[in-house]
Scaffold this motif. Sequence first.
Motif, PDB file in Angstrom:
ATOM      1  N   LEU A  97      42.670  48.349  40.686  1.00  0.00           N
ATOM      2  CA  LEU A  97      42.390  48.830  42.039  1.00  0.00           C
ATOM      3  C   LEU A  97      43.660  49.052  42.860  1.00  0.00           C
ATOM      4  O   LEU A  97      43.590  49.493  43.989  1.00  0.00           O
ATOM      5  CB  LEU A  97      41.461  47.863  42.775  1.00  0.00           C
TER       6      LEU A  97
ATOM      7  N   VAL B 164      43.041  51.942  45.964  1.00  0.00           N
ATOM      8  CA  VAL B 164      41.586  51.845  46.051  1.00  0.00           C
ATOM      9  C   VAL B 164      41.194  50.571  46.797  1.00  0.00           C
ATOM     10  O   VAL B 164      40.302  50.581  47.650  1.00  0.00           O
ATOM     11  CB  VAL B 164      40.959  51.875  44.638  1.00  0.00           C
ATOM     12  N   LEU B 165      41.850  49.467  46.484  1.00  0.00           N
ATOM     13  CA  LEU B 165      41.541  48.194  47.133  1.00  0.00           C
ATOM     14  C   LEU B 165      41.759  48.284  48.642  1.00  0.00           C
ATOM     15  O   LEU B 165      40.927  47.819  49.432  1.00  0.00           O
ATOM     16  CB  LEU B 165      42.394  47.072  46.535  1.00  0.00           C
TER      17      LEU B 165
END
Length: 167
Positions: A31, A41-42
């Motif tokens: 992520l 993404v995180l």
Amino acid sequence: NDIAISFRKGAEDLIGAALVVGMAKGIVLVLGGVDAGTPTVLNTILNAVAGILGGLHASISAVAMYFFQSVFNFFVVSGSGQAALTMPIMAPLSDLVSVPRQVAVLAFQLGDGFTNMIVPTSGILMAILGISKVEWGVWAKQQIKFQGILFVLGCVFIVIGVLINFQ
């Protein structure tokens, strides 16, 4: 030989948790890691959740974190596995929604601890119920009221933690 057999049996019990922790670290890396300054993404997930919780009072956000941890414990019963999966999200999220980090940890601990007494995915609970010859449905029917009391008390302590800025 007895020592080696006992060690192997003990290691068998821990291997599942170790695999969950290892996979959790892998998920965090896939992520994008935990660097707040990098577009990942995180961080996108954190931003979206913070956008939802950001307009709420910190106490409500903290109770929502507690509720999430309680529900998530159904899927990942291992405390270390749950911590490895959720705390990379919960710690920075607490910063974004003005919840003290220690309260986020309290939400994790209460969500992980209390629900272990009722979730059917808890191997230890199911083993104890099996040994005592109590069906899970009977146990859950008796336990649900107590879980409600524990959840309300947990919410009270979390709100108090936010209000006193528990650090």
